[in-house]
Design a protein around this motif. Structure first.
Motif, PDB file in Angstrom:
ATOM      1  N   ALA A   1       0.846  -1.191   0.000  1.00  0.00           N
ATOM      2  CA  ALA A   1       0.000   0.000   0.000  1.00  0.00           C
ATOM      3  C   ALA A   1       0.883   1.242   0.000  1.00  0.00           C
ATOM      4  CB  ALA A   1      -0.924   0.009   1.214  1.00  0.00           C
ATOM      5  N   LEU A   2       0.346   2.312  -0.522  1.00  0.00           N
ATOM      6  CA  LEU A   2       1.000   3.618  -0.492  1.00  0.00           C
ATOM      7  C   LEU A   2       0.056   4.581   0.192  1.00  0.00           C
ATOM      8  CD1 LEU A   2       3.104   5.779  -1.332  1.00  0.00           C
ATOM      9  CD2 LEU A   2       1.882   5.945  -3.532  1.00  0.00           C
ATOM     10  N   VAL A   3       0.509   5.179   1.291  1.00  0.00           N
ATOM     11  CA  VAL A   3      -0.285   6.176   2.005  1.00  0.00           C
ATOM     12  C   VAL A   3       0.282   7.547   1.669  1.00  0.00           C
ATOM     13  CG1 VAL A   3      -0.977   7.069   4.254  1.00  0.00           C
ATOM     14  CG2 VAL A   3      -0.892   4.593   3.867  1.00  0.00           C
ATOM     15  N   ILE A   4      -0.537   8.369   1.026  1.00  0.00           N
ATOM     16  CA  ILE A   4      -0.124   9.721   0.664  1.00  0.00           C
ATOM     17  C   ILE A   4      -0.806  10.697   1.617  1.00  0.00           C
ATOM     18  CG2 ILE A   4      -0.024  11.447  -1.170  1.00  0.00           C
ATOM     19  CD1 ILE A   4      -0.239   9.221  -3.203  1.00  0.00           C
ATOM     20  N   GLY A   5      -0.031  11.253   2.531  1.00  0.00           N
ATOM     21  CA  GLY A   5      -0.571  12.114   3.578  1.00  0.00           C
ATOM     22  C   GLY A   5      -0.437  11.427   4.918  1.00  0.00           C
TER      23      GLY A   5
ATOM     24  N   LEU B   1       5.184   5.380   2.525  1.00  0.00           N
ATOM     25  CA  LEU B   1       4.647   6.629   3.040  1.00  0.00           C
ATOM     26  C   LEU B   1       5.141   7.804   2.217  1.00  0.00           C
ATOM     27  CD1 LEU B   1       5.472   5.839   6.770  1.00  0.00           C
ATOM     28  CD2 LEU B   1       3.226   5.590   5.692  1.00  0.00           C
ATOM     29  N   ALA B   2       4.224   8.721   1.920  1.00  0.00           N
ATOM     30  CA  ALA B   2       4.597   9.929   1.185  1.00  0.00           C
ATOM     31  C   ALA B   2       3.820  11.113   1.757  1.00  0.00           C
ATOM     32  CB  ALA B   2       4.294   9.772  -0.301  1.00  0.00           C
ATOM     33  N   ASP B   3       4.434  12.285   1.712  1.00  0.00           N
ATOM     34  CA  ASP B   3       3.788  13.484   2.228  1.00  0.00           C
ATOM     35  C   ASP B   3       4.445  14.697   1.578  1.00  0.00           C
ATOM     36  OD1 ASP B   3       1.942  14.058   4.954  1.00  0.00           O
ATOM     37  OD2 ASP B   3       3.165  15.758   4.310  1.00  0.00           O
ATOM     38  N   HIS B   4       3.673  15.794   1.451  1.00  0.00           N
ATOM     39  CA  HIS B   4       4.282  17.006   0.892  1.00  0.00           C
ATOM     40  C   HIS B   4       5.372  17.545   1.799  1.00  0.00           C
ATOM     41  CE1 HIS B   4       1.519  18.833   3.792  1.00  0.00           C
ATOM     42  NE2 HIS B   4       2.250  19.926   3.709  1.00  0.00           N
ATOM     43  N   ASP B   5       5.310  17.134   3.094  1.00  0.00           N
ATOM     44  CA  ASP B   5       6.355  17.455   4.072  1.00  0.00           C
ATOM     45  C   ASP B   5       7.143  16.173   4.348  1.00  0.00           C
ATOM     46  OD1 ASP B   5       7.971  18.092   6.202  1.00  0.00           O
ATOM     47  OD2 ASP B   5       6.353  18.794   7.511  1.00  0.00           O
TER      48      ASP B   5
ATOM     49  N   THR C   1       8.749  10.935  10.188  1.00  0.00           N
ATOM     50  CA  THR C   1       8.240  10.733  11.552  1.00  0.00           C
ATOM     51  C   THR C   1       7.308   9.525  11.599  1.00  0.00           C
ATOM     52  OG1 THR C   1       8.399  13.098  12.060  1.00  0.00           O
ATOM     53  CG2 THR C   1       6.919  11.778  13.434  1.00  0.00           C
ATOM     54  N   ALA C   2       6.395   9.429  10.633  1.00  0.00           N
ATOM     55  CA  ALA C   2       5.474   8.293  10.585  1.00  0.00           C
ATOM     56  C   ALA C   2       6.238   6.983  10.424  1.00  0.00           C
ATOM     57  CB  ALA C   2       4.478   8.470   9.440  1.00  0.00           C
ATOM     58  N   ALA C   3       7.281   7.000   9.584  1.00  0.00           N
ATOM     59  CA  ALA C   3       8.093   5.795   9.398  1.00  0.00           C
ATOM     60  C   ALA C   3       8.792   5.400  10.688  1.00  0.00           C
ATOM     61  CB  ALA C   3       9.113   6.028   8.285  1.00  0.00           C
ATOM     62  N   ALA C   4       9.298   6.381  11.417  1.00  0.00           N
ATOM     63  CA  ALA C   4       9.985   6.107  12.687  1.00  0.00           C
ATOM     64  C   ALA C   4       9.037   5.509  13.720  1.00  0.00           C
ATOM     65  CB  ALA C   4      10.611   7.392  13.223  1.00  0.00           C
ATOM     66  N   LEU C   5       7.751   5.781  13.572  1.00  0.00           N
ATOM     67  CA  LEU C   5       6.750   5.235  14.494  1.00  0.00           C
ATOM     68  C   LEU C   5       6.366   3.799  14.141  1.00  0.00           C
ATOM     69  CD1 LEU C   5       4.395   8.361  14.738  1.00  0.00           C
ATOM     70  CD2 LEU C   5       5.926   7.502  16.525  1.00  0.00           C
TER      71      LEU C   5
ATOM     72  N   GLY D   1      -1.662  15.178  13.265  1.00  0.00           N
ATOM     73  CA  GLY D   1      -0.273  14.848  12.977  1.00  0.00           C
ATOM     74  C   GLY D   1       0.054  13.404  13.279  1.00  0.00           C
ATOM     75  N   PRO D   2       1.199  12.922  12.764  1.00  0.00           N
ATOM     76  CA  PRO D   2       1.554  11.510  12.931  1.00  0.00           C
ATOM     77  C   PRO D   2       1.788  11.101  14.378  1.00  0.00           C
ATOM     78  CG  PRO D   2       3.386  12.749  11.987  1.00  0.00           C
ATOM     79  CD  PRO D   2       2.195  13.658  11.951  1.00  0.00           C
ATOM     80  N   LEU D   3       2.248  12.017  15.218  1.00  0.00           N
ATOM     81  CA  LEU D   3       2.517  11.660  16.612  1.00  0.00           C
ATOM     82  C   LEU D   3       1.236  11.354  17.386  1.00  0.00           C
ATOM     83  CD1 LEU D   3       5.364  14.206  17.485  1.00  0.00           C
ATOM     84  CD2 LEU D   3       5.578  11.746  17.055  1.00  0.00           C
ATOM     85  N   ALA D   4       0.092  11.798  16.867  1.00  0.00           N
ATOM     86  CA  ALA D   4      -1.189  11.504  17.522  1.00  0.00           C
ATOM     87  C   ALA D   4      -1.798  10.201  17.019  1.00  0.00           C
ATOM     88  CB  ALA D   4      -2.170  12.654  17.280  1.00  0.00           C
ATOM     89  N   ALA D   5      -1.157   9.577  16.019  1.00  0.00           N
ATOM     90  CA  ALA D   5      -1.733   8.393  15.384  1.00  0.00           C
ATOM     91  C   ALA D   5      -1.622   7.157  16.263  1.00  0.00           C
ATOM     92  CB  ALA D   5      -1.034   8.134  14.046  1.00  0.00           C
ATOM     93  N   THR D   6      -2.535   6.230  16.028  1.00  0.00           N
ATOM     94  CA  THR D   6      -2.531   4.948  16.735  1.00  0.00           C
ATOM     95  C   THR D   6      -3.142   3.884  15.829  1.00  0.00           C
ATOM     96  OG1 THR D   6      -3.472   3.731  18.621  1.00  0.00           O
ATOM     97  CG2 THR D   6      -4.702   5.632  17.845  1.00  0.00           C
ATOM     98  N   GLY D   7      -2.606   2.681  15.903  1.00  0.00           N
ATOM     99  CA  GLY D   7      -3.065   1.603  15.038  1.00  0.00           C
ATOM    100  C   GLY D   7      -4.472   1.126  15.315  1.00  0.00           C
ATOM    101  N   ASP D   8      -5.028   1.465  16.471  1.00  0.00           N
ATOM    102  CA  ASP D   8      -6.393   1.033  16.798  1.00  0.00           C
ATOM    103  C   ASP D   8      -7.396   2.177  16.730  1.00  0.00           C
ATOM    104  OD1 ASP D   8      -5.663   2.492  19.016  1.00  0.00           O
ATOM    105  OD2 ASP D   8      -5.970   0.884  20.468  1.00  0.00           O
TER     106      ASP D   8
END
Length: 361
Positions: free
Chosen positions: A4-8, A29-33, A39-43, A120-127
């Motif tokens: 899968a490719l997640v853009i954003g 993972l891809a993002d304009h930033d 950061t998302a990859a590091a998580l 933002g990615p730091l607020a993300a959670t897999g559930d």
């Protein structure tokens, strides 16, 4: 689905990527930033390296106003076999894509009905999506393979698929999400210039009403800009109710008994209609709402207090259906409200008292 490719890589995109990665899908993972993608990859959400070739599914997690442009670019580059977006509005982006003359058989609009006040990615959670509705808006042109990929994504995220027409979805989210958010913000705005002595009296009711007002204004400008008509229609109805309610309250100030009675009738009408609407809100696990008894327990603000209460409820054989906490103003204490089946309330009350808990009647 293997790739899968997640853009954003904001809250929604990173949360979906985390869920997929945890279930063995290779996620790019891809993002304009680029820093946000790193950061998302590091998580643990995936890799910020570009895929070698087309992936199975491209997930566009861009703001509604940018969905069409990002999707069009991805589709023209042929980055995936199937494409979907997770924006909170559905009709507008699809019409934008149609206007660009794209073949939309490989695309389906979706919307996971879940989120947080933080972004933002730091607020993300897999559930994040677990047990939550995830709306799918296929059309007659949607390939079965693409629909199946979307359903597989929903399954991996442990959400509940709901199929709707795109415009019906936009009217629905205006009612249950977009309009309530603006109402919450308007109530919270009354607190901005209020006296400190008044604000210190805030209880759980104000916290409940204003909780979602803490969300990022920039994100909500994007959302509301993509769905202004249905939200404005609803607020027009709310404005009419407000006008009638103000008129009724003014009538209650009158020395004329007939006017006072009119005021009482007007206030009673809006409160009763509120009761009728509130009981339609789905209850636990999306089932019909049920009436629970409340066992209120006074606790100190110390580590382990809630764990002890739940353990004592378990020993008593009582299932806690829901829980709320109201913190005492200016004190290191609070009131825990335990919602239980009516027949279980006396059992739990007796058990907690026996174990030394202070029960508030």
């Amino acid at each position: 689905m293997r790739t899968a490719l997640v853009i954003g890589t904001g809250l929604i995109g990173t949360s979906a990527a985390l869920a997929l990665s945890q279930r063995g899908v290779t996620v790019h993972l891809a993002d304009h930033d680029p820093e946000q993608a790193r950061t998302a990859a590091a998580l643990g959400a995936g890799t910020d390296e570009a895929p070698d070739g087309p992936v199975d599914l491209a997930i566009i997690a861009a703001p509604p106003a940018h969905v069409a442009a990002v999707l069009a670019d991805a589709m023209r580059r042929g980055v995936a076999r199937g494409y979907l977006d997770v924006a909170s509005v559905k009709g507008g982006p699809r019409r934008d894509l149609e206007a660009l003359g794209l073949d939309l058989s490989a695309y389906i609009g979706t919307h996971p009905m879940s989120g947080r006040e933080k972004s933002g990615p730091l607020a993300a959670t897999g559930d994040l999506f677990e047990g939550r509705p995830w709306v799918l808006t296929p059309t007659r042109d949607t390939d079965t393979e693409v629909l199946n990929l979307a359903l597989e994504l929903v399954s991996h995220c442990r959400a509940v698929p709901v199929v709707m027409d795109a415009d019906a979805h936009d009217r629905a989210v205006a009612l249950v999400s977009h309009m309530p958010h603006l109402m919450s913000s308007m109530v919270a705005a009354r607190l901005e210039g209020a006296e400190e002595a008044a604000v210190r009296l805030c209880g759980q009711g104000v916290r409940d009403v204003t909780r979602i007002a803490a969300s990022d204004p920039r994100m909500w400008i994007d959302i509301l800009s993509a769905n202004p008509g249905p939200v404005a229609d609803l607020l027009t109805d709310v404005a009419a109710d407000l006008e009638e309610t103000v008129r009724a309250l003014r009538a209650l100030q009158s020395s004329d008994e007939d006017k006072r009675l009119e005021g009482v009738s007007g206030i009673e009408d809006v409160l009763r209609r509120g009761n009728a609407g509130q009981v339609r809100v789905p209850g636990k696990h999306g089932t019909a709402p049920r009436v629970y008894d409340v066992v209120s327990v006074l606790i100190d603000d110390q580590p382990g207090q809630l764990a002890r209460i739940f353990a004592d409820a378990d020993r008593a054989g009582v299932n806690i259906e829901d829980v709320r906490i109201e913190h005492a103003t200016g004190q290191q204490a609070g009131l825990v409200q335990l919602m239980v089946e009516p027949k279980a309330a006396p059992v739990l009350t007796a058990a907690l008292r026996e174990r030394g808990w202070a029960i508030r009647q």
